[in-house]
Write a protein that holds these residues in place. Structure first.
Motif, PDB file in Angstrom:
ATOM      1  N   PHE A   1     -64.501 -19.634 107.346  1.00 18.89           N
ATOM      2  CA  PHE A   1     -65.153 -19.585 107.841  1.00 18.89           C
ATOM      3  C   PHE A   1     -66.320 -20.865 106.884  1.00 18.89           C
ATOM      4  O   PHE A   1     -65.958 -20.862 105.561  1.00 18.89           O
ATOM      5  CB  PHE A   1     -66.085 -18.184 107.156  1.00 18.89           C
ATOM      6  CG  PHE A   1     -67.549 -18.647 107.411  1.00 18.89           C
ATOM      7  CD1 PHE A   1     -67.926 -18.222 109.278  1.00 18.89           C
ATOM      8  CD2 PHE A   1     -68.437 -18.404 106.752  1.00 18.89           C
ATOM      9  CE1 PHE A   1     -69.331 -18.366 109.632  1.00 18.89           C
ATOM     10  CE2 PHE A   1     -69.955 -18.513 107.521  1.00 18.89           C
ATOM     11  CZ  PHE A   1     -70.547 -18.748 108.552  1.00 18.89           C
TER      12      PHE A   1
ATOM     13  N   LEU B   1     -65.494 -20.846 112.657  1.00 18.72           N
ATOM     14  CA  LEU B   1     -65.118 -19.685 112.043  1.00 18.72           C
ATOM     15  C   LEU B   1     -63.286 -20.695 113.078  1.00 18.72           C
ATOM     16  O   LEU B   1     -63.323 -20.844 114.130  1.00 18.72           O
ATOM     17  CB  LEU B   1     -64.888 -18.570 112.831  1.00 18.72           C
ATOM     18  CG  LEU B   1     -63.639 -17.728 112.685  1.00 18.72           C
ATOM     19  CD1 LEU B   1     -64.127 -17.755 110.990  1.00 18.72           C
ATOM     20  CD2 LEU B   1     -64.108 -16.024 113.202  1.00 18.72           C
TER      21      LEU B   1
ATOM     22  N   MET C   1     -58.318 -16.914 108.380  1.00 17.72           N
ATOM     23  CA  MET C   1     -59.403 -17.029 109.107  1.00 17.72           C
ATOM     24  C   MET C   1     -60.452 -17.604 108.280  1.00 17.72           C
ATOM     25  O   MET C   1     -60.839 -16.994 106.958  1.00 17.72           O
ATOM     26  CB  MET C   1     -60.423 -15.638 109.249  1.00 17.72           C
ATOM     27  CG  MET C   1     -60.193 -15.297 110.030  1.00 17.72           C
ATOM     28  SD  MET C   1     -60.902 -15.312 111.751  1.00 17.72           S
ATOM     29  CE  MET C   1     -60.398 -13.247 112.377  1.00 17.72           C
TER      30      MET C   1
END
Length: 203
Positions: free
Chosen positions: A94, A125, A92
């Motif tokens: 960000f 994101l 992930m």
């Protein structure tokens, strides 16, 4: 004989505890290891084009066995993350500051490749599935790019990172020439080192 062995195993399981996981070790580590890691103050790994700071089981021991790691990436103008993939982890991303240009290549249920190219900005994101080929770069012309990356592995990123330079150079030049449909001489000036690049910069 098989039946006898199974009966013997069952009998042993009634009298002898069988430890099949490391939950106890993980819990003991959680009780003993510090729970605070100053990520942006950590010593960076410096590359041409940017820096990388990481909290993994080596730098932040409380993560050991937890299947989680976090990295703070800073890319200068012109900086890029080497195209790569992670065989055993998703990630992930960000975006904290700046603008990023992304490419994510993967297979899909219909059996086709899909190349997803897009920009991401502050507050966005980006998810990259396990095994998908991807890269990102600083798409800005004046400001640095800052990205926080979370992995579902506790190991140092370099242990689950196959970069395009190493992948490319692991193959014989005649194989590459055949695949690309060009003469072997087309690869003559390409350095042949098999090493991670991680972060680099446009010339």
């Amino acid at each position: 004989m098989l039946a006898g062995a199974l009966i013997a195993d069952a009998a042993r399981s009634d009298t002898t505890p069988q430890h099949t996981d490391t939950t106890g070790d993980i819990n003991r580590n959680l009780n003993q290891a510090p729970h605070l890691f100053k990520l942006t103050a950590a010593d960076p790994t410096v590359y041409q084009g940017g820096t990388l700071r990481g909290a993994n089981e080596d730098t932040f021991p409380v993560l050991r066995g937890q299947n989680g790691a976090v990295y703070f990436v800073h890319l200068d103008v012109g900086g890029m993350r080497e195209p790569h993939w992670h065989p055993t982890a998703w990630e992930m991303n960000f975006v904290i500051a700046g603008r990023a240009k992304w490419t994510v290549l993967g297979t899909h249920p219909d059996g086709a490749y899909r190349n997803d190219v897009f920009d991401a900005g502050p507050g966005d994101l980006v998810f990259v599935p396990q095994g998908f080929f991807h890269y990102f770069e600083n798409a800005g012309t004046a400001d640095p790019l800052q990205v926080l990356i979370v992995f579902n592995t506790s190991a140092d990123e370099t242990y689950d990172d196959i970069g395009i330079v190493a992948a490319f150079n692991s193959l014989p030049r005649d194989v590459l020439a055949t695949v690309f449909g060009v003469p072997v001489s087309a690869f003559a000036d390409i350095p042949g080192e098999i090493k991670p690049v991680v972060i680099t910069k446009r010339p």
